[in-house]
Enzyme design. Structure first.
Site, PDB file in Angstrom:
ATOM      1  N   GLY A 209       0.843  -1.204   0.000  1.00 27.44           N
ATOM      2  CA  GLY A 209       0.000   0.000   0.000  1.00 27.44           C
ATOM      3  C   GLY A 209       0.863   1.233   0.000  1.00 27.44           C
ATOM      4  N   ASN A 210       0.281   2.361   0.365  1.00 23.02           N
ATOM      5  CA  ASN A 210       1.051   3.604   0.473  1.00 23.02           C
ATOM      6  C   ASN A 210       0.409   4.489   1.535  1.00 23.02           C
ATOM      7  OD1 ASN A 210      -0.998   5.353  -0.907  1.00 23.02           O
ATOM      8  ND2 ASN A 210      -0.552   3.933  -2.586  1.00 23.02           N
ATOM      9  N   TYR A 211       1.000   5.664   1.753  1.00 23.67           N
ATOM     10  CA  TYR A 211       0.584   6.506   2.887  1.00 23.67           C
ATOM     11  C   TYR A 211      -0.628   7.396   2.605  1.00 23.67           C
ATOM     12  CZ  TYR A 211       5.082   5.206   4.898  1.00 23.67           C
ATOM     13  OH  TYR A 211       6.131   4.511   5.395  1.00 23.67           O
ATOM     14  N   SER A 212      -1.257   7.257   1.450  1.00 26.64           N
ATOM     15  CA  SER A 212      -2.382   8.148   1.129  1.00 26.64           C
ATOM     16  C   SER A 212      -3.475   8.050   2.203  1.00 26.64           C
ATOM     17  CB  SER A 212      -2.959   7.760  -0.235  1.00 26.64           C
ATOM     18  OG  SER A 212      -4.164   8.463  -0.439  1.00 26.64           O
ATOM     19  N   ALA A 277      -4.165   7.328  -4.892  1.00 25.67           N
ATOM     20  CA  ALA A 277      -2.766   6.912  -5.057  1.00 25.67           C
ATOM     21  C   ALA A 277      -2.795   5.400  -5.300  1.00 25.67           C
ATOM     22  CB  ALA A 277      -1.973   7.257  -3.806  1.00 25.67           C
TER      23      ALA A 277
END
Ligand code: C5P
Length: 406
Positions: A209-212, A277
């Site tokens: 995943g990512n930090y969005s 994102a």
């Protein structure tokens, strides 16, 4: 009579500025609004309920029960009845309680149950207004989608001079009139918005995943909805809620799910704003059992995810608008322009990771907008709710050149 037929809850709290609530109420009634006053217990120390009842033609409510006849004032019914709730003046104490969901009086329970937009006009001494807790609470209110009517600078009741004075009733009334006019700006229009990250499953407990945080996409969805548009918000896993009932929220986890939902809904939309994102890669295989820890290296083979914005860019009609985002670390403008062309976007919103306070997780963002006609606009660091206004204004401006479709 610019507020004819509008139902407004006027919340009054215990500030010296409460006397201005009488002028505000009078002005709203003159404009044709139906106004229900709800007071906090301390507001009664500053202005009499009788004054406000006489002006509004309805009892000014200030407690859950009417002691004389045991009648119950339903905060839920009130919250459903109104088209708008205006809290003016709003003290630091009420703002703090609203920010934290502390509903120990009728006004705050009404606020928590309200389905309508809420405007808050702070009124307090300059030191209280500048206190970090007040600032944080106001930002929290903004992040919930409430509209803050910034206090004015000038002489305060304490004799101090500075920011904290409640805006004048006439200014508040014109903001309310503008608000209802704005609400119709995008009536009968539908937009698709993507938000948040995607989580690409590795096994039952792990993902890529990512930090969005989803904050920017949600702020855009809320603003579009506040202007009267229907919004289809396709969001990855985030910890935020929608407020406006014009938003149809569709939760997804994977990029392929996001693509599927976007393809399903895009055709019926006037445009799409791609804020998500999306993870660039996904594991080829999702293990059905948790991968065990081993002493050696472990390899996960990834395949590229579909580019959702580019997929919509391929099918987009001339009268549909497509907006993308670019988060760049180097050669920002050149990369953003290349992305806009590759994905067939009408404009792209660039935020640089070099800017402090910009990007994932923050409540603020500094953006540049680059459009397909070569126009570049740079904006200051702002709250994401204000950045959303700039982006939607650009969308409306560019749509001026697009023929009406629906
Ligand atoms: O290519 P890049 O990921 O930098 O492009 C960012 C823009 O494209 C954003 O608007 C994002 O929402 C969109 N995007 C997408 N699907 C992807 C990757 C990005 O819609 N797989």
């Amino acid at each position: 009579m610019q507020l004819q037929g509008k139902k407004i809850i006027l919340g009054v709290t215990g500030s010296i500025a409460a006397y201005k609530a009488a002028y505000l109420l009078r002005g709203l009634i003159k404009q044709g609004a139906e106004v229900q006053v709800v007071m906090t217990p301390y507001a009664k120390e500053f202005i009499s309920p009788l004054t406000l009842s006489s002006l509004s033609g309805k009892p000014a409510l200030n407690s859950f029960f009417v002691a004389s006849d045991g009648q119950w004032n339903s905060h839920v019914d009130l919250g459903l009845w109104a088209n708008l709730m205006v809290i003016a003046p709003a003290t630091a104490a009420t703002i703090g309680k609203m920010a934290n969901g502390i509903c120990d009086n009728l006004l705050i329970t009404t606020y928590l149950s309200a389905k309508c937009p809420v405007m808050v006009a702070p009124a307090m001494d300059l030191d209280m207004f500048q206190h970090p807790s007040t600032k944080r609470n106001i930002e929290l209110l903004r992040s919930y989608g409430n509209l803050i009517i910034e206090p004015a600078s000038g002489e305060l009741a304490s004799g101090l001079i500075g920011k904290g004075r409640m805006q004048e009733p006439d200014t508040i009334i014109s903001k309310i009139i503008d608000f209802f006019a704005e609400k119709k700006k995008l009536l009968n229009r539908t937009y698709l918005v993507t938000a948040g990250p995607t989580h690409e499953k590795i096994d039952p407990v792990r993902y890529i995943g990512n930090y969005s945080s989803g904050k920017m996409g949600f702020a855009i969805a809320e603003h579009l909805a506040n202007l009267g548009a229907k919004v289809i918000l396709v969001t990855g896993p985030v910890a935020i809620q929608c407020r406006n009932s014009n938003i149809n929220r569709i939760d997804v986890v994977l990029a392929v799910e996001m693509l599927e939902k976007c393809l399903k809904h895009f055709e019926a939309c006037n445009g799409a704003i791609m804020v998500a994102a999306v993870a660039d890669f996904a594991p080829i295989i999702t293990e059905t059992k948790k991968i065990k820890r081993t002493s050696g290296n472990y390899f996960i083979e990834l395949r590229p995810n579909p580019d959702i914005a580019a997929s919509l860019g391929k099918i987009k009609l001339d009268n549909q608008i497509l907006v993308g985002f670019a988060l760049e670390t180097d050669d920002e403008e050149l990369n953003a322009i290349a992305k806009m062309e590759k994905k067939n976007l009408d404009f792209i919103v660039l935020n640089s990771l070099r800017d402090s306070g910009s990007g994932f997780q923050y409540d603020t963002n500094r953006i540049k907008i680059l459009d397909k006609n070569g126009i570049v606009q740079a904006f200051d660091l702002k709250q994401k709710s204000e950045v959303a206004v700039d982006i939607v204004n650009k969308l409306i401006e560019m749509e001026g050149g697009i023929t009406e479709r629906f």
